[in-house]
Design a protein around this motif. Structure first.
Motif, PDB file in Angstrom:
ATOM      1  N   UNK A  57       0.915  -1.078   0.097  1.00 27.35           N
ATOM      2  CA  UNK A  57      -0.203   0.102   0.115  1.00 27.35           C
ATOM      3  C   UNK A  57       1.050   1.388   0.021  1.00 27.35           C
ATOM      4  N   UNK A  58       1.639   1.418  -1.027  1.00 26.67           N
ATOM      5  CA  UNK A  58       2.698   2.613  -0.869  1.00 26.67           C
ATOM      6  C   UNK A  58       1.746   3.781  -1.262  1.00 26.67           C
ATOM      7  N   UNK A  60      -4.641   5.333   5.340  1.00 20.14           N
ATOM      8  CA  UNK A  60      -3.438   5.633   4.615  1.00 20.14           C
ATOM      9  C   UNK A  60      -2.171   6.374   5.780  1.00 20.14           C
ATOM     10  N   UNK A  61      -2.873   6.936   6.485  1.00 21.64           N
ATOM     11  CA  UNK A  61      -1.900   7.813   7.771  1.00 21.64           C
ATOM     12  C   UNK A  61      -1.224   6.662   8.278  1.00 21.64           C
ATOM     13  N   UNK A  62      -2.210   5.583   9.173  1.00 19.78           N
ATOM     14  CA  UNK A  62      -1.690   4.645  10.039  1.00 19.78           C
ATOM     15  C   UNK A  62      -0.513   3.663   9.156  1.00 19.78           C
ATOM     16  N   UNK A  63      -0.722   3.468   8.030  1.00 19.33           N
ATOM     17  CA  UNK A  63       0.228   2.795   7.243  1.00 19.33           C
ATOM     18  C   UNK A  63       1.529   3.601   6.907  1.00 19.33           C
ATOM     19  N   UNK A  64       1.535   4.611   6.577  1.00 21.82           N
ATOM     20  CA  UNK A  64       2.714   5.398   6.280  1.00 21.82           C
ATOM     21  C   UNK A  64       3.371   5.920   7.499  1.00 21.82           C
ATOM     22  N   UNK A  95      -0.389  16.663   4.661  1.00 19.85           N
ATOM     23  CA  UNK A  95       0.023  15.513   3.991  1.00 19.85           C
ATOM     24  C   UNK A  95      -0.771  14.267   4.241  1.00 19.85           C
ATOM     25  N   UNK A  96      -0.780  13.597   3.190  1.00 17.57           N
ATOM     26  CA  UNK A  96      -1.859  12.420   3.406  1.00 17.57           C
ATOM     27  C   UNK A  96      -3.128  12.850   2.690  1.00 17.57           C
ATOM     28  N   UNK A  97      -3.298  13.739   1.961  1.00 21.09           N
ATOM     29  CA  UNK A  97      -4.475  14.731   1.599  1.00 21.09           C
ATOM     30  C   UNK A  97      -4.846  13.872   0.403  1.00 21.09           C
ATOM     31  N   UNK A  98      -5.970  13.361   0.243  1.00 22.15           N
ATOM     32  CA  UNK A  98      -6.238  12.882  -1.362  1.00 22.15           C
ATOM     33  C   UNK A  98      -6.327  14.123  -1.989  1.00 22.15           C
ATOM     34  N   UNK A 143     -14.742   1.207   8.519  1.00 25.54           N
ATOM     35  CA  UNK A 143     -13.631   0.481   8.509  1.00 25.54           C
ATOM     36  C   UNK A 143     -12.372   1.680   8.257  1.00 25.54           C
ATOM     37  N   UNK A 144     -10.980   1.084   8.564  1.00 25.74           N
ATOM     38  CA  UNK A 144      -9.858   1.885   8.456  1.00 25.74           C
ATOM     39  C   UNK A 144      -9.678   2.403   7.156  1.00 25.74           C
ATOM     40  N   UNK A 145     -10.188   2.093   6.125  1.00 26.98           N
ATOM     41  CA  UNK A 145      -9.823   2.741   4.708  1.00 26.98           C
ATOM     42  C   UNK A 145     -11.095   3.498   3.958  1.00 26.98           C
TER      43      UNK A 145
END
Lengths: 305, 305
Positions: free
Chosen positions: A5-6, A148-152, A209-212, A240-242
């Motif tokens: 999930x880059x 997205x945030x939790x991953x990155x 950052x992390x803004x769609x 859901x987390x996503x």
């Protein structure tokens, strides 16, 4: 480890397939949700539960939340986040480690039991907070996928986490309620732009950052629509987390307030962040190997006497 | 002349009685509104009219509005107002003097005829504008009574004016729709603080004076509630000059857009402002003795060919 999930590494946003289930468990008659509720969560990426708590329990939660907000000096300073450009408290993080009733609520069978079923694993609290959007001046919270945030930024490997928002004030259409894009959880929208170190200090006030991107958001919203569940205090919104979500500002005199728990599967504990070197602090993203939550049954108000 | 609606001159806000009628005319079978509509406007301070215009007429208005917004350089520079802190066009004032279709719409029997009935007088356009709240970043517009500003800053003597908003985009609950407090028009809430000279230059972007106080707003909202009419393009929202209204920001991708006309009774033409010495400019508050509007019947699209 390959990053499936880059995000925040390419010049253009991309819509990637989700390779993880939404409902990780298998529905049976014994499940804590009905079949229709389970299918609804799978399809929409969110679910609203009403009348889980008694009037006394809700009143106790509201009283406790008011106490916490009335005395921010009693809290760990770094866990208290103010409105952008203001002093009013917007969020108190790690509320379960700072308040017994909130810890009890997080572990409640009616919440934790549902999270265990949907994630099909033992669970722990990745993040908790008390959110408060004051009347008159409450600011917007821009669209984002939490994952997205939790991953990155935190190193959460897979999509096996979910959030629960327990409303402590009435959500009307007009006081800046949580808005969700149903179905948005089925794809992973990558974001553009790198993450600066220690980004969390500003991002908790205002996301940069992390803004769609606008075009992807517009496509999603046109395809799926936008829903903003309304509900009385005690209503629980699980998402859901996503799932893409955000909220408008609030000029009405009616404040909005909720307790927010993020449950993560123990098999999905944090690794090294996929973005910046330095992970965010413990009060935002739990890394310590705390034991799995043990769901507690009975009334919230029972053990407080 | 004694000021029966003094505002911005005392240290504390005050709730004064309204000494003017809301519906100035008397309902008969020949009126352009039903009896129920007329009573609703009197009671609530606003009224929603649907299906006044044909699909072709609405499409023509939307096309024309898009043309106006696409070429702001063709407009009088002072009539173009940008978003606070941005360059996106938020409003174009005096749109009826700069565009033939908008002038035709303002004079339309379906709008001007209703205004003449409710105000029971010949009417003229006090102010007109095209409003555009872009998606993603549309800012809030804080609570206010238009009359408070028109009285203090423009010298409008009495409450004998009303606004009509013709929706050009769908108003949903989520894209920052107009919110009104029903019944708020029956009292006059005075504001605190003096008005600086040339205040209009900043107030059109962000209101700082003529702002109602939190406590009075909260009381009004708790007593009367808040409504945000939703509607498809072509819907007309009529509201009294003293109805408290505002709108939240808009992070959805769906822009909001409307044409806004203020009709004033000719017997209520502007005098010297009750607040600052210098009246606001003509494009915001018409002082010139333009002739009364002559309502025009027939399709909007008829005369454009």
């Amino acid at each position: 480890m390959q990053d499936i999930y880059p995000s925040r590494c390419a010049a253009e946003p991309e819509m990637l397939p989700r390779t993880d289930p939404v409902v990780h468990g298998t529905w049976t008659e014994a499940a804590p949700l009905t079949r229709a509720q389970t299918e609804g969560f799978e399809r929409d990426g969110f679910l609203v539960l009403e009348d889980l708590f008694s009037a006394d329990e809700i009143a106790a939660l509201q009283t406790e939340a008011a106490k916490i907000l009335a005395d921010p000096d009693a809290l760990e300073p770094e866990t208290v986040i103010a409105e952008p450009g203001g002093k009013e408290v917007r969020s108190v993080f790690s509320v379960h480690t700072q308040n017994r009733l909130m810890a009890r609520l997080a572990a409640d069978e009616r919440l934790a039991g549902v999270a265990r079923f949907l994630l099909n694993d033992d669970i722990y609290l990745h993040q908790t907070r008390l959110n408060y959007k004051p009347g008159f001046l409450g600011k917007e919270f821009y669209w984002h996928s939490d994952f997205e945030t939790w991953h990155v930024e935190d190193g959460m490997p897979r999509m096996r986490a979910l959030s629960m928002s327990v409303l402590l004030a009435e959500n009307t259409a007009n006081n800046g309620p949580l808005m969700l894009i149903p179905g948005s959880h089925r794809n992973y929208l990558t974001c553009v732009g790198e993450t600066p170190e220690n980004h969390y200090r500003t991002s908790l006030r205002k996301q940069e950052y992390g803004v769609p991107d606008d075009q992807s958001l517009a496509e999603m919203a046109h395809r799926h629509g936008i829903v903003a569940p309304t509900g009385k205090p005690g209503t629980v919104i699980i998402f859901d987390c996503n799932t893409m979500h955000g909220s408008n500002g609030n000029i009405t005199p009616f404040p909005r307030s909720n307790v927010f728990f993020v449950f993560n599967a123990v098999s999905n504990r944090l690794e090294r962040p996929f973005g910046p070197e330095t992970p965010r602090p413990e009060f935002i993203a739990a890394r310590a190997e705390t034991p799995a939550l043990r769901p507690v049954s009975g009334l919230l108000t029972g053990e407080l006497v």
